[in-house]
Design a protein around this motif. Structure first.
Motif, PDB file in Angstrom:
ATOM      1  N   GLU A 216     144.916  -0.957   2.364  1.00 41.48           N
ATOM      2  CA  GLU A 216     146.207  -0.883   1.692  1.00 41.48           C
ATOM      3  C   GLU A 216     147.128   0.114   2.378  1.00 41.48           C
ATOM      4  O   GLU A 216     148.340  -0.146   2.522  1.00 41.48           O
ATOM      5  CB  GLU A 216     145.998  -0.497   0.226  1.00 41.48           C
ATOM      6  CG  GLU A 216     145.306  -1.561  -0.602  1.00 41.48           C
ATOM      7  CD  GLU A 216     145.077  -1.100  -2.026  1.00 41.48           C
ATOM      8  OE1 GLU A 216     145.443   0.064  -2.333  1.00 41.48           O
ATOM      9  OE2 GLU A 216     144.529  -1.885  -2.834  1.00 41.48           O
ATOM     10  N   ASN A 217     146.591   1.248   2.809  1.00 45.02           N
ATOM     11  CA  ASN A 217     147.415   2.244   3.507  1.00 45.02           C
ATOM     12  C   ASN A 217     147.938   1.701   4.837  1.00 45.02           C
ATOM     13  O   ASN A 217     149.087   1.955   5.214  1.00 45.02           O
ATOM     14  CB  ASN A 217     146.602   3.522   3.741  1.00 45.02           C
ATOM     15  CG  ASN A 217     146.285   4.244   2.447  1.00 45.02           C
ATOM     16  OD1 ASN A 217     146.996   4.102   1.451  1.00 45.02           O
ATOM     17  ND2 ASN A 217     145.215   5.027   2.451  1.00 45.02           N
ATOM     18  N   VAL A 218     147.097   0.954   5.537  1.00 43.70           N
ATOM     19  CA  VAL A 218     147.527   0.383   6.812  1.00 43.70           C
ATOM     20  C   VAL A 218     148.647  -0.617   6.597  1.00 43.70           C
ATOM     21  O   VAL A 218     149.666  -0.624   7.319  1.00 43.70           O
ATOM     22  CB  VAL A 218     146.325  -0.270   7.532  1.00 43.70           C
ATOM     23  CG1 VAL A 218     146.790  -1.041   8.769  1.00 43.70           C
ATOM     24  CG2 VAL A 218     145.297   0.783   7.940  1.00 43.70           C
ATOM     25  N   LYS A 219     148.500  -1.488   5.586  1.00 42.42           N
ATOM     26  CA  LYS A 219     149.555  -2.457   5.293  1.00 42.42           C
ATOM     27  C   LYS A 219     150.856  -1.773   4.864  1.00 42.42           C
ATOM     28  O   LYS A 219     151.952  -2.191   5.240  1.00 42.42           O
ATOM     29  CB  LYS A 219     149.083  -3.415   4.206  1.00 42.42           C
ATOM     30  CG  LYS A 219     147.955  -4.341   4.640  1.00 42.42           C
ATOM     31  CD  LYS A 219     147.549  -5.266   3.507  1.00 42.42           C
ATOM     32  CE  LYS A 219     146.417  -6.195   3.944  1.00 42.42           C
ATOM     33  NZ  LYS A 219     145.987  -7.088   2.838  1.00 42.42           N
ATOM     34  N   ARG A 220     150.724  -0.707   4.069  1.00 39.43           N
ATOM     35  CA  ARG A 220     151.911   0.010   3.618  1.00 39.43           C
ATOM     36  C   ARG A 220     152.643   0.637   4.801  1.00 39.43           C
ATOM     37  O   ARG A 220     153.884   0.580   4.880  1.00 39.43           O
ATOM     38  CB  ARG A 220     151.516   1.083   2.604  1.00 39.43           C
ATOM     39  CG  ARG A 220     152.690   1.917   2.074  1.00 39.43           C
ATOM     40  CD  ARG A 220     152.199   2.894   1.025  1.00 39.43           C
ATOM     41  NE  ARG A 220     151.106   3.717   1.521  1.00 39.43           N
ATOM     42  CZ  ARG A 220     151.266   4.799   2.274  1.00 39.43           C
ATOM     43  NH1 ARG A 220     152.487   5.170   2.632  1.00 39.43           N
ATOM     44  NH2 ARG A 220     150.231   5.491   2.671  1.00 39.43           N
ATOM     45  N   LYS A 221     151.906   1.244   5.729  1.00 43.49           N
ATOM     46  CA  LYS A 221     152.546   1.851   6.891  1.00 43.49           C
ATOM     47  C   LYS A 221     153.225   0.816   7.770  1.00 43.49           C
ATOM     48  O   LYS A 221     154.331   1.043   8.298  1.00 43.49           O
ATOM     49  CB  LYS A 221     151.507   2.639   7.699  1.00 43.49           C
ATOM     50  CG  LYS A 221     150.990   3.881   6.998  1.00 43.49           C
ATOM     51  CD  LYS A 221     149.981   4.615   7.859  1.00 43.49           C
ATOM     52  CE  LYS A 221     149.467   5.866   7.151  1.00 43.49           C
ATOM     53  NZ  LYS A 221     148.470   6.591   7.973  1.00 43.49           N
ATOM     54  N   GLN A 222     152.574  -0.336   7.933  1.00 42.34           N
ATOM     55  CA  GLN A 222     153.188  -1.386   8.730  1.00 42.34           C
ATOM     56  C   GLN A 222     154.471  -1.895   8.072  1.00 42.34           C
ATOM     57  O   GLN A 222     155.471  -2.166   8.747  1.00 42.34           O
ATOM     58  CB  GLN A 222     152.192  -2.538   8.920  1.00 42.34           C
ATOM     59  CG  GLN A 222     151.015  -2.195   9.820  1.00 42.34           C
ATOM     60  CD  GLN A 222     150.046  -3.347   9.957  1.00 42.34           C
ATOM     61  OE1 GLN A 222     150.181  -4.357   9.262  1.00 42.34           O
ATOM     62  NE2 GLN A 222     149.070  -3.189  10.837  1.00 42.34           N
ATOM     63  N   GLN A 223     154.438  -2.038   6.744  1.00 42.88           N
ATOM     64  CA  GLN A 223     155.626  -2.498   6.035  1.00 42.88           C
ATOM     65  C   GLN A 223     156.761  -1.486   6.138  1.00 42.88           C
ATOM     66  O   GLN A 223     157.924  -1.850   6.330  1.00 42.88           O
ATOM     67  CB  GLN A 223     155.279  -2.757   4.569  1.00 42.88           C
ATOM     68  CG  GLN A 223     156.414  -3.373   3.760  1.00 42.88           C
ATOM     69  CD  GLN A 223     156.002  -3.694   2.350  1.00 42.88           C
ATOM     70  OE1 GLN A 223     154.856  -3.443   1.957  1.00 42.88           O
ATOM     71  NE2 GLN A 223     156.941  -4.225   1.575  1.00 42.88           N
ATOM     72  N   GLU A 224     156.432  -0.188   6.026  1.00 38.77           N
ATOM     73  CA  GLU A 224     157.467   0.846   6.162  1.00 38.77           C
ATOM     74  C   GLU A 224     158.074   0.845   7.558  1.00 38.77           C
ATOM     75  O   GLU A 224     159.297   1.002   7.721  1.00 38.77           O
ATOM     76  CB  GLU A 224     156.876   2.215   5.838  1.00 38.77           C
ATOM     77  CG  GLU A 224     156.491   2.394   4.375  1.00 38.77           C
ATOM     78  CD  GLU A 224     155.835   3.731   4.127  1.00 38.77           C
ATOM     79  OE1 GLU A 224     155.598   4.459   5.125  1.00 38.77           O
ATOM     80  OE2 GLU A 224     155.554   4.055   2.956  1.00 38.77           O
TER      81      GLU A 224
END
Length: 407
Positions: free
Chosen positions: A342-350
């Protein structure tokens, strides 16, 4: 005419492209499905155990990585990741502790794992040094050895598991059809790996032999004439002096009994070893040799539930508590992995939103956060290749162990 001749050559049905049109491999060939292995070291083991690892790699040829190079930074999961691509099915891991040398045999990728304590061992060079007429092996290692298990019909699930594990490490053969099989010829049987369980000592005798075929019914001097070239007769007046010079029957002639005599079903390697000829089978030990004690059986790959332990016996209550603790640990690991994703996806989205706002180039994937965040799994055991100078073995220990193991 020239163009027509070229056109006819191109359309010739007998022509085959050897570079791009390779023949399809036969999937029913048992040699294509032969099990493969990695023989590796774990931690600092010293020079003597390093030499033992090289001898075991030699023994497992040709279906092993003979020149495998380990590094101090390698972990067990590194070998597991490449094992599937290379078709590796088993790991043999040697390690050394304060109490002695251990050998683990693991099935890839999910186990089980058998842990053995190496009570004694002798290197191949020590085994050959103790023989009067050592055999120098060579082409025998181009084919896999035959496996012979003796006295493993004991009570206990660990014996069935050991039998299955050892059998799956070597290519399977059908003794009834080996003489008629194209994949497995009689001449391919060049070596034997013998595993004998001693019920009195609870140890497994590990031996490695080369197969030799000799004529029967003749003396040792005549055998030399039959199997080799004409000997040097410069100091003799007649060949009868050479034949009658050894009046005493040698030990090798006594061994040519009915129990060691066979009729060759096919032509075998060596001079005069033709089909339907009677020959005596000899086993020449080429090493290495070991004495093993099964200490632990684990359900997973170098971890998991302990199915058998030679020294520790746990009650049903303790086993339930251990299983509950293991399940909680697995659940916690799954939660951490989910949070990490989830953290990886959030960083990519940001980063993508920032790119759209600023009109910049697309951001690269943050692989470092994906690989390094979270804790290491249970399969992250370090595999080191450096020799521990402080714990360096004396190479003469192999000869001392060999003398202790002689019957």
């Amino acid at each position: 005419m020239a163009k027509r001749r070229v056109r006819n050559l191109r359309t010739n049905p007998l022509q085959r492209k050897t570079r791009t049109h390779q023949p399809v491999e036969d999937e029913t060939d048992p040699t294509k499905k032969a099990p493969k292995s990695f023989v590796i070291r774990s931690g600092a083991v010293g020079r003597s155990v390093t030499a033992l690892v090289k001898d075991v790699r030699r023994l497992m040829e040709p279906n092993t990585a003979s020149h495998l190079k380990e590094r101090k930074t390698n972990r067990l999961r590194d070998f597991v990741m490449v094992a599937g691509q290379l078709g590796v099915s088993h790991f043999m891991i040697f390690s050394r502790t304060e109490k002695g040398t251990n050998m683990r045999i693991a099935r890839v990728p999910r186990g089980p794992t058998l842990t053995f304590k190496v009570e004694q061992y002798a290197l191949a060079k020590d085994v050959l040094a103790m023989q009067r007429s050592p055999k120098s092996p060579g082409v025998e290692f181009l084919t896999s050895p035959l496996l012979v298990l003796n006295n493993f019909n004991q009570e206990g699930k660990q014996f069935k598991l050991m039998t299955t594990m050892f059998q799956n490490m070597f290519p399977s053969i059908n003794v009834q059809t080996v003489s008629h099989s194209i994949a497995m010829q009689l001449a391919d049987a060049r070596r034997v790996v013998l595993l004998n369980y001693n019920s009195d000592t609870n140890m497994i005798d590990f031996r490695h032999y080369a197969i030799g075929v000799k004529p029967i019914g003749v003396s040792k001097s005549v055998k030399k004439i039959i199997t080799t070239e004409v000997p040097n007769l410069a100091d003799l007046e007649d060949i009868s002096e050479y034949v009658l010079r050894e009046a005493v029957i040698s030990e090798s002639d006594v061994e040519d009994g009915p129990e060691s005599t066979v009729t060759l079903g096919q032509d075998y390697v060596g001079r005069g070893n033709r089909q339907s000829e009677q020959r005596a089978i000899r086993l020449h030990e080429i090493g290495p040799r070991m004495q093993l004690t099964l200490t632990k059986v684990e359900n997973g790959l170098c971890g998991g539930e302990v199915l058998y332990h030679h020294f520790v016996e746990k009650s049903s209550t303790e086993i339930k508590a251990i299983n509950k603790k293991r399940q909680e640990k697995a659940k916690l690991t799954a939660q951490r992995r989910s949070k990490q994703e989830e953290n990886v996806k959030r960083k990519q989205q940001e980063k993508e939103e920032h790119r759209l706002r600023t009109g910049g180039a697309p951001a690269k994937k943050d692989d470092e956060d994906e690989e390094n965040s979270g804790q290491e799994s249970d399969g992250d055991e370090k595999i080191a290749s450096g020799d521990d100078e402080s714990g360096e073995d004396d190479e003469s220990d192999g000869i001392d162990d060999l003398e202790d193991m002689e019957e």
